[in-house]
Design a protein around this motif. Structure first.
Motif, short mmCIF file in Angstrom:
data_model
loop_
_atom_site.label_atom_id
_atom_site.label_comp_id
_atom_site.label_asym_id
_atom_site.label_seq_id
_atom_site.Cartn_x
_atom_site.Cartn_y
_atom_site.Cartn_z
N GLN A 39 -9.91 -94.29 37.33
CA GLN A 39 -9.14 -93.09 37.07
C GLN A 39 -8.75 -93.04 35.59
O GLN A 39 -8.65 -94.08 34.94
N GLN A 40 -8.52 -91.83 35.10
CA GLN A 40 -8.06 -91.63 33.73
C GLN A 40 -6.61 -91.17 33.76
O GLN A 40 -6.26 -90.25 34.49
N TYR A 41 -5.78 -91.83 32.97
CA TYR A 41 -4.35 -91.49 32.92
C TYR A 41 -3.89 -91.51 31.48
O TYR A 41 -3.91 -92.56 30.83
N GLU A 42 -3.52 -90.34 30.96
CA GLU A 42 -3.07 -90.19 29.58
C GLU A 42 -4.06 -90.83 28.61
O GLU A 42 -3.70 -91.55 27.68
N GLY A 43 -5.34 -90.55 28.83
CA GLY A 43 -6.38 -91.03 27.94
C GLY A 43 -6.78 -92.47 28.12
O GLY A 43 -7.63 -92.98 27.38
N LYS A 44 -6.20 -93.14 29.10
CA LYS A 44 -6.52 -94.54 29.35
C LYS A 44 -7.19 -94.67 30.72
O LYS A 44 -6.94 -93.89 31.63
#
Length: 313
Positions: A63-68
């Motif tokens: 998953q991607q979360y705030e660009g991470k």
């Protein structure tokens, strides 16, 4: 992966995996008992077939979360190894498994490619699966690329020993704390790297190795055995790098525990030494909560923040 599935795609091509080998698949949710032990039926590139079919769902997406990138994919661990050390079939019923203890003057100790099962002796001190015992500086010693499963008492313990390496060791279905980098509190510069503790079980009542006030029925322990951890230690002056804890029963992931330590070892908290704790992950650690007719509930004591502790100090 859903219940009933019998195939999985790994994130890399497995090396040395073969039909008939046994693997363990980590839980993805809050319940450590959703770990599953499987037997390989097919290996085709990154795809592995197994039996029996899965009982539980296991997450396998990035998953991607705030660009991470957030990686919550279930870990898969190889249990089979070329060399097997095992206790007798009666070990579980008799609470008396095999154990390997490294004593002062032995060595060098370099262990690799070994499978340990039915090991350890619950309720007894110093009777763990693999144990450096009062050996001092052991630079060059290691245990790596090995597995400990269905163990009755701990996986790898370092006791008054420095500078050993524990790397790529799988601990699956182990009673009591799985990995102990510092049992007394004066152990330093041991490195635990890329190890996995999966399904760490609380010892049964009466089988704490260090019961409070010597009372086996007390339900508490001077080594916090009532709150089992994937990694339990009495000082932070050891290197923990890229280790995973995938489920501990009513316990925690990484537990730095200063309680009960002798006064002569407390000075180690003040050592001018770099503390290395990086890349470590803990999940699926259940904590005491409301009980249901089915036993352990996923309801945590600490509201929305705490379906188990990753790091406890």
């Amino acid at each position: 992966m859903a219940p009933g599935d019998s195939r999985s795609t790994l994130d890399q091509v497995p090396v040395g995996w073969a039909v008939g080998d046994r693997i363990a698949l980590a839980p993805s949710g809050y319940d450590p008992f959703e770990a599953e032990e499987l037997t390989i039926t097919e290996v085709n590139g990154m795809e592995v077939g197994f039996s029996p079919p899965l009982q539980y769902a296991h997450y396998g997406e990035l998953q991607q979360y705030e660009g991470k990138t957030l990686d919550e994919r279930a870990e898969v661990a190889m249990l089979s190894r070329n060399i097997l050390i095992q206790g007798p079939e009666s070990a579980v019923d008799e609470h008396y498994g095999a154990h390997l203890m490294v004593m002062f003057g032995a060595g060098p100790i370099q262990v690799e490619g070994v499978e340990f099962t039915r090991t350890g002796q619950p309720g007894l001190q110093a009777r763990y699966t693999f144990h450096w015992h009062l050996t001092g500086d052991r630079e060059g010693d290691y245990i790596r690329n090995s597995s400990v499963h269905h163990a009755l008492q701990r996986a790898v313990v370092v006791h008054q020993t420095d500078n050993v390496l524990v790397e790529d060791v799988v601990a699956f279905d182990v009673q009591n704390h799985a990995f102990i980098p510092a049992e007394d509190g004066n152990e330093v510069d041991n490195t635990f790297k890329h190890n996995l503790a999966m399904l760490v079980r609380k010892p049964k009542k009466g089988f704490f190795a260090f019961p409070l006030n010597g009372d086996p029925e007390a339900g508490r322990s001077t080594q916090a055995e009532q709150r089992v951890a994937g990694f339990w230690m009495r000082n932070p002056h050891n290197n923990l790098i890229d280790n995973h804890v995938a489920g501990s029963e009513r316990g925690t992931g990484f537990f730095f525990d200063r309680r009960g330590r002798e006064k002569r070892f407390r000075e180690f908290d003040l050592l001018p030494r770099e503390i290395v704790f990086e890349g470590n992950v803990a999940h699926s650690c259940s904590v005491p909560g409301k009980l249901t007719s089915e036993g352990i509930s996923n309801h945590a004591l600490y509201g929305r923040v705490g379906h188990g502790h990753g790091l406890f100090i």
